[in-house]
Design a protein around this motif. Structure first.
Motif, PDB file in Angstrom:
ATOM      1  N   PHE A 124      74.844  53.337  58.657  1.00  0.00           N
ATOM      2  CA  PHE A 124      73.641  53.193  59.474  1.00  0.00           C
ATOM      3  C   PHE A 124      72.480  53.924  58.801  1.00  0.00           C
ATOM      4  O   PHE A 124      72.668  54.968  58.176  1.00  0.00           O
ATOM      5  CB  PHE A 124      73.877  53.784  60.870  1.00  0.00           C
ATOM      6  N   ALA A 125      71.286  53.360  58.958  1.00  0.00           N
ATOM      7  CA  ALA A 125      70.057  54.010  58.485  1.00  0.00           C
ATOM      8  C   ALA A 125      69.167  54.257  59.684  1.00  0.00           C
ATOM      9  O   ALA A 125      69.154  53.466  60.636  1.00  0.00           O
ATOM     10  CB  ALA A 125      69.335  53.099  57.491  1.00  0.00           C
ATOM     11  N   ARG A 126      68.421  55.365  59.639  1.00  0.00           N
ATOM     12  CA  ARG A 126      67.494  55.652  60.733  1.00  0.00           C
ATOM     13  C   ARG A 126      66.226  54.841  60.513  1.00  0.00           C
ATOM     14  O   ARG A 126      65.579  54.975  59.478  1.00  0.00           O
ATOM     15  CB  ARG A 126      67.168  57.149  60.758  1.00  0.00           C
TER      16      ARG A 126
ATOM     17  N   ASP B 267      68.855  60.500  56.408  1.00  0.00           N
ATOM     18  CA  ASP B 267      68.600  59.361  57.281  1.00  0.00           C
ATOM     19  C   ASP B 267      69.652  58.269  57.132  1.00  0.00           C
ATOM     20  O   ASP B 267      69.391  57.095  57.433  1.00  0.00           O
ATOM     21  CB  ASP B 267      67.200  58.797  57.000  1.00  0.00           C
ATOM     22  N   THR B 268      70.823  58.658  56.638  1.00  0.00           N
ATOM     23  CA  THR B 268      71.930  57.715  56.502  1.00  0.00           C
ATOM     24  C   THR B 268      73.158  58.315  57.178  1.00  0.00           C
ATOM     25  O   THR B 268      73.408  59.514  57.035  1.00  0.00           O
ATOM     26  CB  THR B 268      72.246  57.452  55.016  1.00  0.00           C
TER      27      THR B 268
END
Lengths: 139, 139
Positions: free
Chosen positions: B103-105, B82-83
């Motif tokens: 970015f992270a989800r 998730d990164t």
């Protein structure tokens, strides 16, 4: 995020600077991820992609007997699932740099997947609203 | 990793540069993660931690009418769960910088959690072993 969660990340980050300072290529090679895609941005270099190219760059840097020792301080850790980011200050030959080091969890261990270092201003940071001391890595 | 997986990350990265270039604070604020811890290293600045401080820095930068337009190219995407990490070239007032954007989800969308930009050499990168074209983001 607990101090306990961050500690193995800080430890992996220290392995990086120890390998760097001792010019220990085997330790550096052992730290970099085997399965996750990797990248590296040395200060003043274009970005390097793919493990083979990244490790070739480290072989060159660590093989240089003139390479100055690098120390690390002010580690701050952000964890997002199986990815961890360490932001820290590097001191190299009297110059301060700021680094972003990224680690991925592989087989239960934190392995490096990205490093970027760049110049950091000499002056003190502007006053920021601080996290509570309990949320910071102290050393 | 498929091109399809990378496309939403590249799109989020472009939202960043569009907000930057259009000095659109609302768009920048919307892009940065709400729940994940965040950090930001502007070129020549000390690192900034905590969302409130990071957004205050962007409010200052985007509020400056003299702020030059920033364009982005050569995006390369690494995804780890998730990164996602985007490494790209920035052009600001004729100068080339290299950036790491992370970015992270969150709630199914890619939200920014970290940005570091620093000087990039003017010369062309040394020849690297290239990934197959199908693995690269072309534009």
């Amino acid at each position: 995020m607990s101090q306990d969660e961050r500690q193995p990340v800080v430890a992996a980050n220290r392995v990086f600077y120890k390998a760097f300072s001792e010019r220990d290529f085997a330790a550096m090679d052992g730290l970099w991820a085997r399965r996750s895609p990797v990248a590296c941005i040395h200060p003043g270099w274009p970005p390097i992609f793919q493990r083979e190219n990244v490790m070739a760059s480290w072989r060159g840097i660590l093989g240089n007997e003139q390479q100055a020792t690098v120390t690390c301080s002010d580690e701050r850790v952000l964890i997002n699932g199986d990815t961890a980011i360490v932001i820290c200050t590097e001191k190299v030959a009297g110059n301060a740099l700021v680094a972003t080091n990224i680690f991925a969890r592989e087989d239960g261990a934190w392995r490096m997947i990205h490093h970027q270092a760049g110049p950091r201003p000499a002056e003190e940071p502007k006053k920021q609203k601080e996290e509570p001391a309990s949320k910071r890595i102290l050393h």
